[in-house]
Design an enzyme around this catalytic site. Sequence first.
Site, PDB file in Angstrom:
ATOM      1  N   ARG A 178      10.973 -24.763 -76.435  1.00  0.00           N
ATOM      2  CA  ARG A 178      10.111 -25.939 -76.522  1.00  0.00           C
ATOM      3  C   ARG A 178      10.518 -26.769 -77.734  1.00  0.00           C
ATOM      4  O   ARG A 178      11.189 -26.256 -78.637  1.00  0.00           O
ATOM      5  CB  ARG A 178       8.639 -25.530 -76.655  1.00  0.00           C
ATOM      6  CG  ARG A 178       8.322 -24.652 -77.832  1.00  0.00           C
ATOM      7  CD  ARG A 178       6.822 -24.641 -78.134  1.00  0.00           C
ATOM      8  NE  ARG A 178       6.217 -23.324 -78.119  1.00  0.00           N
ATOM      9  CZ  ARG A 178       5.979 -22.588 -79.226  1.00  0.00           C
ATOM     10  NH1 ARG A 178       6.348 -23.021 -80.414  1.00  0.00           N
ATOM     11  NH2 ARG A 178       5.388 -21.428 -79.130  1.00  0.00           N
ATOM     12  N   ASN A 212      10.335 -21.290 -58.432  1.00  0.00           N
ATOM     13  CA  ASN A 212      11.145 -20.453 -57.545  1.00  0.00           C
ATOM     14  C   ASN A 212      11.955 -21.289 -56.564  1.00  0.00           C
ATOM     15  O   ASN A 212      12.816 -20.762 -55.882  1.00  0.00           O
ATOM     16  CB  ASN A 212      10.255 -19.472 -56.790  1.00  0.00           C
ATOM     17  CG  ASN A 212       9.203 -20.169 -55.954  1.00  0.00           C
ATOM     18  OD1 ASN A 212       8.697 -21.232 -56.338  1.00  0.00           O
ATOM     19  ND2 ASN A 212       8.862 -19.599 -54.827  1.00  0.00           N
ATOM     20  N   ASN A 233       2.068  -8.927 -69.411  1.00  0.00           N
ATOM     21  CA  ASN A 233       1.012  -9.922 -69.543  1.00  0.00           C
ATOM     22  C   ASN A 233       1.574 -11.295 -69.199  1.00  0.00           C
ATOM     23  O   ASN A 233       2.507 -11.766 -69.834  1.00  0.00           O
ATOM     24  CB  ASN A 233       0.465  -9.931 -70.966  1.00  0.00           C
ATOM     25  CG  ASN A 233      -0.750 -10.849 -71.042  1.00  0.00           C
ATOM     26  OD1 ASN A 233      -1.864 -10.453 -70.721  1.00  0.00           O
ATOM     27  ND2 ASN A 233      -0.511 -12.096 -71.424  1.00  0.00           N
ATOM     28  N   TYR A 248       1.086 -19.586 -61.037  1.00  0.00           N
ATOM     29  CA  TYR A 248       1.771 -19.428 -59.755  1.00  0.00           C
ATOM     30  C   TYR A 248       2.917 -18.445 -59.908  1.00  0.00           C
ATOM     31  O   TYR A 248       3.825 -18.654 -60.721  1.00  0.00           O
ATOM     32  CB  TYR A 248       2.318 -20.763 -59.226  1.00  0.00           C
ATOM     33  CG  TYR A 248       3.157 -20.548 -57.992  1.00  0.00           C
ATOM     34  CD1 TYR A 248       2.592 -20.006 -56.840  1.00  0.00           C
ATOM     35  CD2 TYR A 248       4.522 -20.830 -57.986  1.00  0.00           C
ATOM     36  CE1 TYR A 248       3.360 -19.747 -55.717  1.00  0.00           C
ATOM     37  CE2 TYR A 248       5.300 -20.580 -56.854  1.00  0.00           C
ATOM     38  CZ  TYR A 248       4.710 -20.043 -55.727  1.00  0.00           C
ATOM     39  OH  TYR A 248       5.467 -19.770 -54.615  1.00  0.00           O
ATOM     40  N   ARG A 295     -14.163 -23.213 -16.582  1.00  0.00           N
ATOM     41  CA  ARG A 295     -15.413 -23.523 -17.277  1.00  0.00           C
ATOM     42  C   ARG A 295     -15.288 -23.485 -18.794  1.00  0.00           C
ATOM     43  O   ARG A 295     -16.169 -23.941 -19.519  1.00  0.00           O
ATOM     44  CB  ARG A 295     -16.522 -22.546 -16.808  1.00  0.00           C
ATOM     45  CG  ARG A 295     -16.988 -22.831 -15.394  1.00  0.00           C
ATOM     46  CD  ARG A 295     -17.731 -21.648 -14.783  1.00  0.00           C
ATOM     47  NE  ARG A 295     -16.812 -20.622 -14.279  1.00  0.00           N
ATOM     48  CZ  ARG A 295     -17.187 -19.505 -13.656  1.00  0.00           C
ATOM     49  NH1 ARG A 295     -18.480 -19.268 -13.489  1.00  0.00           N
ATOM     50  NH2 ARG A 295     -16.304 -18.642 -13.225  1.00  0.00           N
ATOM     51  N   GLY A 303     -22.600 -12.742  -9.085  1.00  0.00           N
ATOM     52  CA  GLY A 303     -22.818 -12.325  -7.714  1.00  0.00           C
ATOM     53  C   GLY A 303     -23.958 -11.307  -7.688  1.00  0.00           C
ATOM     54  O   GLY A 303     -24.125 -10.535  -8.625  1.00  0.00           O
ATOM     55  N   ASP A 352     -12.242 -10.887 -18.254  1.00  0.00           N
ATOM     56  CA  ASP A 352     -13.246 -11.686 -18.970  1.00  0.00           C
ATOM     57  C   ASP A 352     -14.573 -10.940 -19.119  1.00  0.00           C
ATOM     58  O   ASP A 352     -15.614 -11.544 -19.345  1.00  0.00           O
ATOM     59  CB  ASP A 352     -13.438 -13.050 -18.286  1.00  0.00           C
ATOM     60  CG  ASP A 352     -14.041 -12.926 -16.887  1.00  0.00           C
ATOM     61  OD1 ASP A 352     -14.074 -11.812 -16.336  1.00  0.00           O
ATOM     62  OD2 ASP A 352     -14.474 -13.967 -16.350  1.00  0.00           O
ATOM     63  N   ASN A 408     -23.468  -8.080  -9.784  1.00  0.00           N
ATOM     64  CA  ASN A 408     -22.165  -7.416  -9.708  1.00  0.00           C
ATOM     65  C   ASN A 408     -21.456  -7.643 -11.041  1.00  0.00           C
ATOM     66  O   ASN A 408     -21.287  -8.776 -11.476  1.00  0.00           O
ATOM     67  CB  ASN A 408     -21.363  -8.041  -8.551  1.00  0.00           C
ATOM     68  CG  ASN A 408     -19.885  -7.691  -8.620  1.00  0.00           C
ATOM     69  OD1 ASN A 408     -19.516  -6.626  -9.110  1.00  0.00           O
ATOM     70  ND2 ASN A 408     -19.045  -8.595  -8.133  1.00  0.00           N
TER      71      ASN A 408
HETATM   72  C1  UD1 Z   1     -16.869 -12.628 -10.461  1.00  0.00           C
HETATM   73  C2  UD1 Z   1     -17.474 -12.033  -9.192  1.00  0.00           C
HETATM   74  C3  UD1 Z   1     -18.988 -12.006  -9.346  1.00  0.00           C
HETATM   75  C4  UD1 Z   1     -19.363 -11.198 -10.572  1.00  0.00           C
HETATM   76  C5  UD1 Z   1     -18.648 -11.731 -11.812  1.00  0.00           C
HETATM   77  C6  UD1 Z   1     -18.864 -10.772 -12.971  1.00  0.00           C
HETATM   78  C7  UD1 Z   1     -15.955 -12.686  -7.389  1.00  0.00           C
HETATM   79  C8  UD1 Z   1     -15.760 -13.583  -6.216  1.00  0.00           C
HETATM   80  N1  UD1 Z   1     -17.095 -12.845  -8.051  1.00  0.00           N
HETATM   81  O1  UD1 Z   1     -17.328 -13.959 -10.562  1.00  0.00           O
HETATM   82  O2  UD1 Z   1     -19.586 -11.422  -8.204  1.00  0.00           O
HETATM   83  O3  UD1 Z   1     -20.770 -11.244 -10.754  1.00  0.00           O
HETATM   84  O4  UD1 Z   1     -17.234 -11.834 -11.589  1.00  0.00           O
HETATM   85  O5  UD1 Z   1     -18.323 -11.252 -14.168  1.00  0.00           O
HETATM   86  O6  UD1 Z   1     -15.121 -11.848  -7.633  1.00  0.00           O
HETATM   87  N2  UD1 Z   1      -9.087 -13.934 -11.321  1.00  0.00           N
HETATM   88  C9  UD1 Z   1      -7.792 -13.668 -10.946  1.00  0.00           C
HETATM   89  N3  UD1 Z   1      -7.248 -14.328  -9.898  1.00  0.00           N
HETATM   90  C10 UD1 Z   1      -7.955 -15.239  -9.174  1.00  0.00           C
HETATM   91  C11 UD1 Z   1      -9.289 -15.508  -9.563  1.00  0.00           C
HETATM   92  C12 UD1 Z   1      -9.832 -14.833 -10.627  1.00  0.00           C
HETATM   93  O7  UD1 Z   1      -7.114 -12.843 -11.562  1.00  0.00           O
HETATM   94  O8  UD1 Z   1      -7.372 -15.795  -8.233  1.00  0.00           O
HETATM   95  C13 UD1 Z   1      -9.659 -13.218 -12.482  1.00  0.00           C
HETATM   96  C14 UD1 Z   1     -10.178 -14.134 -13.567  1.00  0.00           C
HETATM   97  O9  UD1 Z   1      -9.150 -14.422 -14.500  1.00  0.00           O
HETATM   98  C15 UD1 Z   1     -11.293 -13.319 -14.177  1.00  0.00           C
HETATM   99  C16 UD1 Z   1     -11.782 -12.443 -13.044  1.00  0.00           C
HETATM  100  O10 UD1 Z   1     -10.778 -12.484 -12.053  1.00  0.00           O
HETATM  101  O11 UD1 Z   1     -10.821 -12.508 -15.237  1.00  0.00           O
HETATM  102  C17 UD1 Z   1     -13.098 -12.949 -12.454  1.00  0.00           C
HETATM  103  O12 UD1 Z   1     -12.914 -14.281 -12.006  1.00  0.00           O
HETATM  104  P1  UD1 Z   1     -14.008 -15.411 -12.259  1.00  0.00           P
HETATM  105  O13 UD1 Z   1     -13.525 -16.661 -11.665  1.00  0.00           O
HETATM  106  O14 UD1 Z   1     -14.391 -15.431 -13.679  1.00  0.00           O
HETATM  107  O15 UD1 Z   1     -15.180 -14.847 -11.370  1.00  0.00           O
HETATM  108  P2  UD1 Z   1     -16.743 -15.048 -11.583  1.00  0.00           P
HETATM  109  O16 UD1 Z   1     -17.119 -16.375 -11.070  1.00  0.00           O
HETATM  110  O17 UD1 Z   1     -17.133 -14.722 -12.957  1.00  0.00           O
HETATM  111 CA    CA Z   2     -16.070 -14.397 -14.835  1.00  0.00          CA
END
Ligand code: UD1
Ligand code: CA
Length: 494
Positions: A472, A418, A409, A398, A41, A166, A129, A201
């Site tokens: 000069r 340079n 000075n 410079y 996204r 979520g 994130d 969540n």
């Molecule tokens: C997720 C939660 C959601 C919650 C939200 C909060 C799930 C299914 N959903 O959604 O309930 O409200 O976070 O911010 O978990 N990542 C991996 N490996 C993967 C997929 C994702 O490491 O295979 C990491 C991403 O880089 C990210 C984090 O997991 O840092 C969350 O993934 P993201 O896709 O952003 O989940 P959300 O849709 O935000």
């Molecule tokens: Ca997220």
Amino acid sequence: MISRQNSGIHMRTPTSTSATAARKKPLRFAIAILAAGKGTRLKSNRPKVLHEIAGKPLLAHVVAAASKVVPPENIFAIIGHEAELVRKALAGAGINFVVQREQRGTGHAIMVAQDALHGFEHVLVLSGDVPLIRPETIERVRDFHVANGAAMTILTAEPDDPTGYGRVFRRIVRGTETDEVERIVEQKSLRGKEAGRREINSGIYGFATQPLFAHIKKLSASNSQHELYLTDMAALLGGAGKKVVGLRAPDSSEVLGVNTRIELADLDAKLRDKKTRELMLAGTTIFRPETCDIDADVEVGTDTVIEPFVQLIGATRIGADCRIRSYSVITNCQIGDGVLVRPGCILEDSVVRNGAQLGPYSHLRPGSDIGEGAHVGNFVETKKTRLGKGSKASHLTYLGDAEIGEDVNVGAGTITCNYDGVNKHQTMIEDGAFVGSDSVLVAPLRIGKGAYIGAASCITEDVPADALAIGRGRQVTKEGWAKERRAKIQKAAK
Ligand code: UD1
Ligand code: CA
């Protein structure tokens, strides 16, 4: 695949007795940080967790908070998309990395980390994130999780707009909600009235590792994203008779996630607002703080005044009693006490010592060291140059690859030549020397102590101490020449 990057700072020297004792003690808490996703996204070629707020990658903010709760060797970042870039950006944090080759969902990310997390009693899961999370809140999740003897603890929140997150559904007993969570439903799977549920969540959890890994294989990808959702562990563990609880974060802004560039800008603004407030509470004056951009790790001393539209970037440290006037951009600089930076200065990777004055419109390029009480004035550019105590270069100059002593000075319009097109050369100007305006100093060159350079000189040879050098053409004055010329022109025109 697990690897460990140790910076010198976090290296433990294994002394026989303490190391053996540490090895025998059961390891209680690991922190796993989910950071493998692409961040579709954001519409970016770079991994999401390396996008920056307050001058630092999202993941670095999370790692900083996690490192205050457990030692870095107990932190596991799960990386995947552009893993090497992420690993490089976080090198030096002393944490571990686990590579999730294919990103098949947040549940899959934890499955991949199973071997790494083996041997810990509990794992606290953070999201790469969700960068504003505070160490105190991680500790509250940990303590609530342990106090409840829970298999899974979910940090929840009630933001003004729950869209995209979520939703958390709790067990209701006799019309009242309990601490227990029955299930988490992703935004895309919400049905009918469920969409009105405000409790979200946060993506931050505590898990007891034993039940987590005993049941995680049961996750299924039968959802709209065809992913293994970690959120489904709530219903799975609950269904297996394990305790799943929810803890509400007191402040929902702390658990806001970054999925789009709009959210990135929002959180950046939030952090910068927090930063200026912290600085003001600690004794720095900031006028129109909403116009200033101050990175998370910047330090500013007492009674320093920061005017509107100033940017303080990276590892910049500013002392006490300074004044940083408008439109100056200061990156990775060490600035002493009582320094005046007039408007419009650009300072990079440089040192400015106590009582120095800069600007307006000075440009310190990397490796500049401006001495105590020294002055660097308008349209003066320096690079890899030390300007000694009390020395002045006040106008249109410079100075590159130069060592300049004390009380020198440097006249207006002085240029160090340079660069010969192939190599860079040094210019040395010793204490008390005087360089007249519009001088061209062709390096390599040494101007001795107390020497004097006549204005508009082109100096190509070393000048001994206390000498006068003039390079000069001599002035020629022809009496009446201009008048005769005018007369000639007038005559020709008739
Ligand atoms: C997720 C939660 C959601 C919650 C939200 C909060 C799930 C299914 N959903 O959604 O309930 O409200 O976070 O911010 O978990 N990542 C991996 N490996 C993967 C997929 C994702 O490491 O295979 C990491 C991403 O880089 C990210 C984090 O997991 O840092 C969350 O993934 P993201 O896709 O952003 O989940 P959300 O849709 O935000
Ligand atoms: Ca997220």
